[in-house]
Design a protein around this motif. Structure first.
Motif, PDB file in Angstrom:
ATOM      1  N   ILE A  25      -9.365  32.090 -15.865  1.00  0.00           N
ATOM      2  CA  ILE A  25      -9.753  31.071 -16.851  1.00  0.00           C
ATOM      3  C   ILE A  25     -11.162  31.344 -17.371  1.00  0.00           C
ATOM      4  O   ILE A  25     -11.456  31.130 -18.540  1.00  0.00           O
ATOM      5  N   TYR A  26     -12.038  31.771 -16.479  1.00  0.00           N
ATOM      6  CA  TYR A  26     -13.444  32.025 -16.829  1.00  0.00           C
ATOM      7  C   TYR A  26     -13.775  33.492 -16.543  1.00  0.00           C
ATOM      8  O   TYR A  26     -14.477  33.807 -15.588  1.00  0.00           O
ATOM      9  N   ASP A 121      -9.658  21.418 -16.868  1.00  0.00           N
ATOM     10  CA  ASP A 121     -10.308  21.974 -18.050  1.00  0.00           C
ATOM     11  C   ASP A 121      -9.285  22.077 -19.189  1.00  0.00           C
ATOM     12  O   ASP A 121      -8.113  22.388 -18.956  1.00  0.00           O
ATOM     13  N   THR A 122      -9.730  21.877 -20.396  1.00  0.00           N
ATOM     14  CA  THR A 122      -8.842  22.008 -21.559  1.00  0.00           C
ATOM     15  C   THR A 122      -8.242  23.405 -21.647  1.00  0.00           C
ATOM     16  O   THR A 122      -7.170  23.586 -22.220  1.00  0.00           O
ATOM     17  N   LYS A 123      -8.906  24.408 -21.051  1.00  0.00           N
ATOM     18  CA  LYS A 123      -8.406  25.786 -21.068  1.00  0.00           C
ATOM     19  C   LYS A 123      -7.223  25.995 -20.118  1.00  0.00           C
ATOM     20  O   LYS A 123      -6.518  26.990 -20.226  1.00  0.00           O
ATOM     21  N   MET A 124      -7.018  25.103 -19.174  1.00  0.00           N
ATOM     22  CA  MET A 124      -6.002  25.295 -18.130  1.00  0.00           C
ATOM     23  C   MET A 124      -4.643  24.755 -18.579  1.00  0.00           C
ATOM     24  O   MET A 124      -4.083  23.826 -18.000  1.00  0.00           O
ATOM     25  N   VAL A 125      -4.105  25.356 -19.604  1.00  0.00           N
ATOM     26  CA  VAL A 125      -2.868  24.891 -20.228  1.00  0.00           C
ATOM     27  C   VAL A 125      -1.672  25.004 -19.273  1.00  0.00           C
ATOM     28  O   VAL A 125      -0.850  24.093 -19.188  1.00  0.00           O
ATOM     29  N   VAL A 149     -18.202  21.480 -20.736  1.00  0.00           N
ATOM     30  CA  VAL A 149     -16.743  21.420 -20.680  1.00  0.00           C
ATOM     31  C   VAL A 149     -16.248  19.980 -20.809  1.00  0.00           C
ATOM     32  O   VAL A 149     -16.943  19.040 -20.446  1.00  0.00           O
TER      33      VAL A 149
END
Length: 162
Positions: A25-26, A121-125, A149
């Protein structure tokens, strides 16, 4: 597969699994990765569950049963928190995340908690899809906006689940 509480002897392996999972993710790093990987510290403050596939640690998650815990992340009275779930990238799509979420929900219910709450996190779809499939409901009024974030809140009602 077996899900069990992790012990001090598992801490380094668990930290490595989480570090690898969160690097997806990061990829450029993130100070939060160090906190996530510090399983040894968390073991004395919360319950850390691990999922083992043929003896190999495939993933882990932290279950917070006390809203006063340093890991509570704004839990309300009677709620449990699901934190820092991660699955080894080499073992994803084997149901490890699903088993960990279910084990956390069962343990929270056994501890007389009425809900299981998490922030992601919004990135963790992919994680969001897992939570929705498990019955969690978006709770936008409890989202957390931090300088770097935005964390989306999800809540699972444990009172109505068998």
């Amino acid at each position: 597969m077996e899900v069990r509480a992790l012990e001090a002897a598992d801490a380094m392996r668990a930290g490595n699994v989480l570090r690898r999972a969160y690097r997806q993710i990061y990829p450029d790093g993130n100070t939060y990765i160090d906190e996530v990987a510090d399983v040894e510290r968390r073991l004395s403050l919360a319950l850390v569950l691990g999922c083992f596939l043929d003896g190999r640690l495939g993933g882990c998650a932290t279950l917070v049963l006390d809203e006063r815990s340093t890991f509570a992340e704004e839990l309300l009275h009677g709620e449990a928190g699901l934190r820092m779930l991660g699955v080894d990238p080499d073992l994803q799509h084997h149901g490890i995340g699903w088993l960990l979420v279910g084990a956390c929900a069962r343990r929270a219910r056994s501890a007389d908690r009425h809900a299981l709450v998490l922030h992601t996190d919004t990135k963790m779809v992919a994680a969001q899809h897992l939570y929705e499939r498990a019955g969690f409901v978006r709770t936008p009024e409890r989202d957390l906006t931090l300088p770097e974030v935005t964390l989306l809140c999800y809540r699972l009602d444990l009172d109505s689940r068998s």
